[in-house]
Design a protein around this motif. Structure first.
Motif, mmCIF file in Angstrom:
data_model
loop_
_atom_site.group_PDB
_atom_site.id
_atom_site.type_symbol
_atom_site.label_atom_id
_atom_site.label_comp_id
_atom_site.label_asym_id
_atom_site.label_seq_id
_atom_site.Cartn_x
_atom_site.Cartn_y
_atom_site.Cartn_z
ATOM 1 N N CYS A 41 0.860 -1.175 0.000
ATOM 2 C CA CYS A 41 0.000 0.000 0.000
ATOM 3 C C CYS A 41 0.897 1.227 0.000
ATOM 4 C CB CYS A 41 -0.874 -0.020 1.252
ATOM 5 S SG CYS A 41 -1.989 1.371 1.404
ATOM 6 N N ARG A 42 0.508 2.235 -0.760
ATOM 7 C CA ARG A 42 1.230 3.506 -0.765
ATOM 8 C C ARG A 42 0.232 4.616 -0.451
ATOM 9 N NH1 ARG A 42 4.666 4.548 -5.780
ATOM 10 N NH2 ARG A 42 2.714 3.962 -6.738
ATOM 11 N N LEU A 43 0.527 5.370 0.597
ATOM 12 C CA LEU A 43 -0.332 6.469 1.020
ATOM 13 C C LEU A 43 0.467 7.757 1.036
ATOM 14 C CD1 LEU A 43 -1.938 4.663 4.067
ATOM 15 C CD2 LEU A 43 -3.051 5.125 1.890
ATOM 16 N N THR A 44 -0.201 8.856 0.727
ATOM 17 C CA THR A 44 0.440 10.169 0.770
ATOM 18 C C THR A 44 -0.313 11.061 1.736
ATOM 19 O OG1 THR A 44 1.131 9.940 -1.536
ATOM 20 C CG2 THR A 44 1.185 12.150 -0.598
ATOM 21 N N LEU A 45 0.409 11.579 2.721
ATOM 22 C CA LEU A 45 -0.139 12.541 3.667
ATOM 23 C C LEU A 45 0.132 13.926 3.105
ATOM 24 C CD1 LEU A 45 -1.363 13.185 6.463
ATOM 25 C CD2 LEU A 45 0.976 13.136 7.354
ATOM 26 N N THR A 46 -0.920 14.626 2.706
ATOM 27 C CA THR A 46 -0.747 15.898 2.009
ATOM 28 C C THR A 46 -1.036 17.116 2.868
ATOM 29 O OG1 THR A 46 -3.005 15.812 1.170
ATOM 30 C CG2 THR A 46 -1.262 14.894 -0.239
ATOM 31 N N GLU A 47 -1.811 16.930 3.941
ATOM 32 C CA GLU A 47 -2.222 18.095 4.714
ATOM 33 C C GLU A 47 -2.546 17.675 6.143
ATOM 34 O OE1 GLU A 47 -5.880 21.309 4.522
ATOM 35 O OE2 GLU A 47 -5.323 20.207 2.726
ATOM 36 N N ILE A 48 -2.234 18.544 7.093
ATOM 37 C CA ILE A 48 -2.620 18.332 8.484
ATOM 38 C C ILE A 48 -3.205 19.616 9.038
ATOM 39 C CG2 ILE A 48 -0.829 16.587 8.899
ATOM 40 C CD1 ILE A 48 0.549 18.944 10.597
ATOM 41 N N ASP A 49 -3.948 19.493 10.112
ATOM 42 C CA ASP A 49 -4.372 20.656 10.897
ATOM 43 C C ASP A 49 -3.574 20.625 12.181
ATOM 44 O OD1 ASP A 49 -6.241 21.874 9.281
ATOM 45 O OD2 ASP A 49 -7.904 20.683 10.042
#
Length: 86
Positions: A41-49
């Motif tokens: 699985c490949r996931l991309t974290l693009t934004e956080i609060d």
């Protein structure tokens, strides 16, 4: 193979601890909910609060776990072949 790509901006003092919590939540969710997790699985974290009062590694763990559960229960996946690196 599992890949977590981080493109989000973090406050520098807590980035690694919070990112570790996100990664742990991803692994926990995949291993307990997705029978094919060993296929990769490949996931991309693009934004956080970020909130100076309530943001913590544990808060990011809980938020990631909730997002992963939602995704695993019928969210949309972009299915792509992961290129093997040698």
């Amino acid at each position: 193979r599992l890949s977590l790509i981080n493109t989000a901006s973090w406050p520098s003092r807590d980035e690694q601890r919070c990112l570790n919590a996100v990664a742990l939540a991803v692994v926990d969710a995949l291993m307990t909910s997705w029978p094919s997790a060993n296929q990769g699985c490949r996931l991309t974290l693009t934004e956080i609060d970020w909130n100076d009062v309530s943001s913590s590694p544990y808060a990011f763990y809980l938020a990631t776990r909730g997002a992963m559960n939602k995704l695993l229960q019928g969210g949309e996946w972009l299915e792509q072949q992961m290129a093997e690196t040698t």
